[in-house]
Design a protein around this motif. Structure first.
Motif, PDB file in Angstrom:
ATOM      1  N   THR A 147      18.133  15.523 -10.957  1.00 51.10           N
ATOM      2  CA  THR A 147      16.943  16.261 -10.493  1.00 51.10           C
ATOM      3  C   THR A 147      15.909  16.444 -11.607  1.00 51.10           C
ATOM      4  OG1 THR A 147      18.280  17.443  -8.859  1.00 51.10           O
ATOM      5  CG2 THR A 147      16.120  18.368  -9.366  1.00 51.10           C
ATOM      6  N   SER A 148      16.344  16.905 -12.769  1.00 50.28           N
ATOM      7  CA  SER A 148      15.406  17.140 -13.885  1.00 50.28           C
ATOM      8  C   SER A 148      14.724  15.846 -14.313  1.00 50.28           C
ATOM      9  CB  SER A 148      16.133  17.752 -15.079  1.00 50.28           C
ATOM     10  OG  SER A 148      16.622  19.025 -14.738  1.00 50.28           O
ATOM     11  N   GLN A 149      15.503  14.767 -14.367  1.00 50.76           N
ATOM     12  CA  GLN A 149      14.933  13.469 -14.762  1.00 50.76           C
ATOM     13  C   GLN A 149      13.907  12.987 -13.730  1.00 50.76           C
ATOM     14  OE1 GLN A 149      17.837  10.362 -15.483  1.00 50.76           O
ATOM     15  NE2 GLN A 149      16.265   8.868 -16.025  1.00 50.76           N
ATOM     16  N   ALA A 150      14.192  13.224 -12.448  1.00 48.76           N
ATOM     17  CA  ALA A 150      13.265  12.822 -11.385  1.00 48.76           C
ATOM     18  C   ALA A 150      11.929  13.562 -11.523  1.00 48.76           C
ATOM     19  CB  ALA A 150      13.889  13.104 -10.019  1.00 48.76           C
ATOM     20  N   ILE A 151      11.990  14.870 -11.787  1.00 45.10           N
ATOM     21  CA  ILE A 151      10.755  15.660 -11.978  1.00 45.10           C
ATOM     22  C   ILE A 151      10.001  15.159 -13.216  1.00 45.10           C
ATOM     23  CG2 ILE A 151       9.813  17.971 -12.440  1.00 45.10           C
ATOM     24  CD1 ILE A 151      12.280  19.086 -10.866  1.00 45.10           C
ATOM     25  N   GLU A 152      10.755  14.846 -14.258  1.00 42.98           N
ATOM     26  CA  GLU A 152      10.176  14.322 -15.506  1.00 42.98           C
ATOM     27  C   GLU A 152       9.421  13.007 -15.257  1.00 42.98           C
ATOM     28  OE1 GLU A 152      12.291  12.973 -19.460  1.00 42.98           O
ATOM     29  OE2 GLU A 152      12.990  14.977 -18.877  1.00 42.98           O
ATOM     30  N   MET A 153      10.003  12.139 -14.425  1.00 53.40           N
ATOM     31  CA  MET A 153       9.357  10.854 -14.124  1.00 53.40           C
ATOM     32  C   MET A 153       8.051  11.065 -13.361  1.00 53.40           C
ATOM     33  SD  MET A 153      12.724   8.682 -13.100  1.00 53.40           S
ATOM     34  CE  MET A 153      12.191   6.990 -13.195  1.00 53.40           C
ATOM     35  N   ILE A 154       8.050  12.041 -12.447  1.00 54.59           N
ATOM     36  CA  ILE A 154       6.820  12.356 -11.714  1.00 54.59           C
ATOM     37  C   ILE A 154       5.781  12.946 -12.665  1.00 54.59           C
ATOM     38  CG2 ILE A 154       5.825  13.800  -9.884  1.00 54.59           C
ATOM     39  CD1 ILE A 154       8.514  13.423  -8.363  1.00 54.59           C
ATOM     40  N   ALA A 155       6.251  13.770 -13.618  1.00 55.74           N
ATOM     41  CA  ALA A 155       5.349  14.356 -14.627  1.00 55.74           C
ATOM     42  C   ALA A 155       4.735  13.259 -15.504  1.00 55.74           C
ATOM     43  CB  ALA A 155       6.113  15.353 -15.487  1.00 55.74           C
ATOM     44  N   ASP A 156       5.535  12.265 -15.882  1.00 55.32           N
ATOM     45  CA  ASP A 156       5.028  11.140 -16.692  1.00 55.32           C
ATOM     46  C   ASP A 156       3.929  10.386 -15.949  1.00 55.32           C
ATOM     47  OD1 ASP A 156       6.754  11.744 -18.749  1.00 55.32           O
ATOM     48  OD2 ASP A 156       8.244  10.231 -18.220  1.00 55.32           O
ATOM     49  N   PHE A 157       4.156  10.175 -14.670  1.00 53.18           N
ATOM     50  CA  PHE A 157       3.163   9.498 -13.825  1.00 53.18           C
ATOM     51  C   PHE A 157       1.877  10.332 -13.748  1.00 53.18           C
ATOM     52  CE2 PHE A 157       1.846  10.350  -9.343  1.00 53.18           C
ATOM     53  CZ  PHE A 157       0.980   9.284  -9.168  1.00 53.18           C
ATOM     54  N   TYR A 158       2.039  11.638 -13.545  1.00 55.52           N
ATOM     55  CA  TYR A 158       0.892  12.561 -13.451  1.00 55.52           C
ATOM     56  C   TYR A 158       0.037  12.507 -14.722  1.00 55.52           C
ATOM     57  CZ  TYR A 158      -1.215  17.246 -14.016  1.00 55.52           C
ATOM     58  OH  TYR A 158      -2.073  18.280 -14.278  1.00 55.52           O
ATOM     59  N   LYS A 159       0.709  12.499 -15.869  1.00 54.90           N
ATOM     60  CA  LYS A 159      -0.008  12.472 -17.152  1.00 54.90           C
ATOM     61  C   LYS A 159      -0.663  11.116 -17.399  1.00 54.90           C
ATOM     62  CE  LYS A 159       3.665  13.913 -19.380  1.00 54.90           C
ATOM     63  NZ  LYS A 159       4.598  14.284 -20.470  1.00 54.90           N
ATOM     64  N   LYS A 160       0.096  10.066 -17.191  1.00 57.68           N
ATOM     65  CA  LYS A 160      -0.380   8.704 -17.486  1.00 57.68           C
ATOM     66  C   LYS A 160      -1.612   8.343 -16.656  1.00 57.68           C
ATOM     67  CE  LYS A 160       1.093   3.892 -17.696  1.00 57.68           C
ATOM     68  NZ  LYS A 160       2.054   2.887 -17.199  1.00 57.68           N
ATOM     69  N   GLU A 161      -1.590   8.722 -15.385  1.00 55.59           N
ATOM     70  CA  GLU A 161      -2.694   8.349 -14.493  1.00 55.59           C
ATOM     71  C   GLU A 161      -3.802   9.405 -14.442  1.00 55.59           C
ATOM     72  OE1 GLU A 161      -2.795   5.354 -13.717  1.00 55.59           O
ATOM     73  OE2 GLU A 161      -0.701   4.900 -14.199  1.00 55.59           O
ATOM     74  N   LEU A 164      13.964  25.565  -6.275  1.00 58.38           N
ATOM     75  CA  LEU A 164      13.323  24.332  -6.732  1.00 58.38           C
ATOM     76  C   LEU A 164      11.844  24.594  -7.047  1.00 58.38           C
ATOM     77  CD1 LEU A 164      13.901  21.321  -7.199  1.00 58.38           C
ATOM     78  CD2 LEU A 164      13.306  20.902  -4.813  1.00 58.38           C
ATOM     79  N   LYS A 165      11.190  25.390  -6.211  1.00 57.18           N
ATOM     80  CA  LYS A 165       9.788  25.767  -6.432  1.00 57.18           C
ATOM     81  C   LYS A 165       9.639  26.446  -7.792  1.00 57.18           C
ATOM     82  CE  LYS A 165       6.103  28.535  -4.217  1.00 57.18           C
ATOM     83  NZ  LYS A 165       5.699  29.541  -5.193  1.00 57.18           N
ATOM     84  N   LYS A 166      10.534  27.395  -8.069  1.00 57.38           N
ATOM     85  CA  LYS A 166      10.504  28.141  -9.329  1.00 57.38           C
ATOM     86  C   LYS A 166      10.699  27.198 -10.524  1.00 57.38           C
ATOM     87  CE  LYS A 166      12.426  32.438 -11.268  1.00 57.38           C
ATOM     88  NZ  LYS A 166      13.236  32.052 -12.420  1.00 57.38           N
ATOM     89  N   MET A 167      11.647  26.277 -10.397  1.00 53.55           N
ATOM     90  CA  MET A 167      11.947  25.326 -11.470  1.00 53.55           C
ATOM     91  C   MET A 167      10.721  24.445 -11.780  1.00 53.55           C
ATOM     92  SD  MET A 167      14.859  22.357 -11.233  1.00 53.55           S
ATOM     93  CE  MET A 167      15.054  21.104 -12.491  1.00 53.55           C
ATOM     94  N   ILE A 168      10.065  23.941 -10.728  1.00 55.75           N
ATOM     95  CA  ILE A 168       8.895  23.067 -10.923  1.00 55.75           C
ATOM     96  C   ILE A 168       7.723  23.867 -11.483  1.00 55.75           C
ATOM     97  CG2 ILE A 168       7.203  21.627  -9.703  1.00 55.75           C
ATOM     98  CD1 ILE A 168       9.544  20.819  -7.815  1.00 55.75           C
ATOM     99  N   GLU A 169       7.552  25.097 -11.000  1.00 56.32           N
ATOM    100  CA  GLU A 169       6.463  25.949 -11.513  1.00 56.32           C
ATOM    101  C   GLU A 169       6.662  26.260 -12.994  1.00 56.32           C
ATOM    102  OE1 GLU A 169       4.938  28.373  -7.554  1.00 56.32           O
ATOM    103  OE2 GLU A 169       6.626  29.179  -8.707  1.00 56.32           O
ATOM    104  N   GLU A 170       7.901  26.495 -13.400  1.00 57.92           N
ATOM    105  CA  GLU A 170       8.183  26.773 -14.820  1.00 57.92           C
ATOM    106  C   GLU A 170       7.854  25.563 -15.702  1.00 57.92           C
ATOM    107  OE1 GLU A 170      12.245  28.079 -14.745  1.00 57.92           O
ATOM    108  OE2 GLU A 170      11.723  30.130 -14.136  1.00 57.92           O
ATOM    109  N   ILE A 171       8.186  24.365 -15.216  1.00 63.58           N
ATOM    110  CA  ILE A 171       7.857  23.126 -15.953  1.00 63.58           C
ATOM    111  C   ILE A 171       6.340  22.987 -16.078  1.00 63.58           C
ATOM    112  CG2 ILE A 171       7.920  20.581 -15.816  1.00 63.58           C
ATOM    113  CD1 ILE A 171      10.718  20.938 -14.446  1.00 63.58           C
ATOM    114  N   ALA A 172       5.627  23.301 -14.987  1.00 62.19           N
ATOM    115  CA  ALA A 172       4.159  23.189 -14.979  1.00 62.19           C
ATOM    116  C   ALA A 172       3.522  24.164 -15.969  1.00 62.19           C
ATOM    117  CB  ALA A 172       3.635  23.445 -13.569  1.00 62.19           C
ATOM    118  N   ILE A 173       4.013  25.409 -15.977  1.00 61.27           N
ATOM    119  CA  ILE A 173       3.467  26.422 -16.891  1.00 61.27           C
ATOM    120  C   ILE A 173       3.729  26.031 -18.343  1.00 61.27           C
ATOM    121  CG2 ILE A 173       3.740  28.834 -17.670  1.00 61.27           C
ATOM    122  CD1 ILE A 173       4.354  29.462 -14.620  1.00 61.27           C
TER     123      ILE A 173
END
Length: 238
Positions: free
Chosen positions: A136-150, A169-178
């Motif tokens: 799960t964490s790696q999957a979110i990380e890959m989406i984050a890489d795409f978000y940054k790169k593009e 899951l919402k809380k986990m993603i929000e914490e990564i975003a912050i």
């Protein structure tokens, strides 16, 4: 967490999907189903007919269904597809469970299926409960890489509110975003498909209904898979 599981294959999947002979049979079934869909036949009855013709079990039929589409659906979905070079400064809406579970499946070496429309689909689903897995964490990380790169402006994540653990899951993603200062909005809604399809944002999903109803889409899995090598477990019609 050491007790997290994989999103991986079921025990029978190598027998159901792993041989060249079976894959050829699946491709023929997809060709037949798509022919009938293109001529206006109903999906449910036709899938049963094709499934019987090729002696496919329910899991194989699910794969064939995910890979099939009518000619008009294929053309419509592809005509609305945005290229990665056109994403800078844009707002996108992610079908949260669809994207995460698909990425988790890919990272777990589960079988995934490239449809005639070019979108990748898997055989996992959320039955009322989402369980976090090792990937799960790696999957979110890959989406984050795409978000940054593009250089995407804003990413809106939508999750099914009634699904158990969606709040965590919402809380986990929000914490990564912050933590990383990402412009991410995470929302729990009762009908993510409708919300995404009716928004003006670029839809990121492989869900057929959303692709048919959204004004534009981006094929995130094709983008990510182009940078990975998973030939053994990616079943394609090519």
């Amino acid at each position: 967490m050491t007790n997290l599981k994989n999103r991986g294959k079921e025990a029978s999947d190598d027998d159901l999907f792993g041989t060249e002979k079976i894959q050829l049979k699946l491709k023929e079934a997809v060709t037949d189903l798509s022919y009938f869909l293109s001529r206006g036949y109903g999906e449910k009855a036709t899938l049963a007919l094709v499934g019987n013709r090729y002696r496919l079990n329910s899991r194989q039929q699910q794969a064939v269904r995910g890979m099939s589409a009518s000619q008009s659906q294929i053309e419509d979905r592809q005509s609305k597809e945005i290229q990665s070079s056109d994403l800078e400064g844009k707002e996108i809406a992610i079908d949260g469970f669809n994207a995460l579970i698909l990425l988790e499946s890919i990272l777990s070496n589960a079988y995934v299926f490239k449809g005639q429309d070019g979108f990748i689909r898997d055989l996992s689903s959320v039955h009322g409960t989402y369980k976090r897995v090792q990937q799960t964490s790696q999957a979110i990380e890959m989406i984050a890489d795409f978000y940054k790169k593009e250089k995407i402006k804003t990413m809106y994540w939508f999750f099914d509110k009634p699904v158990s653990n969606s709040g965590r899951l919402k809380k986990m993603i929000e914490e990564i975003a912050i933590e990383n200062q990402y412009d991410w909005q995470v929302e729990l809604v009762y009908n993510p498909d409708k919300v995404i399809a009716e928004s003006n944002w670029i839809a990121v999903t492989s869900d057929a209904w959303i692709l048919d109803h959204a004004s534009s889409n981006f094929n995130l899995m094709k983008y990510i898979l182009s940078q990975m090598s998973i030939k053994e477990t990616l079943i394609s019609l090519e």
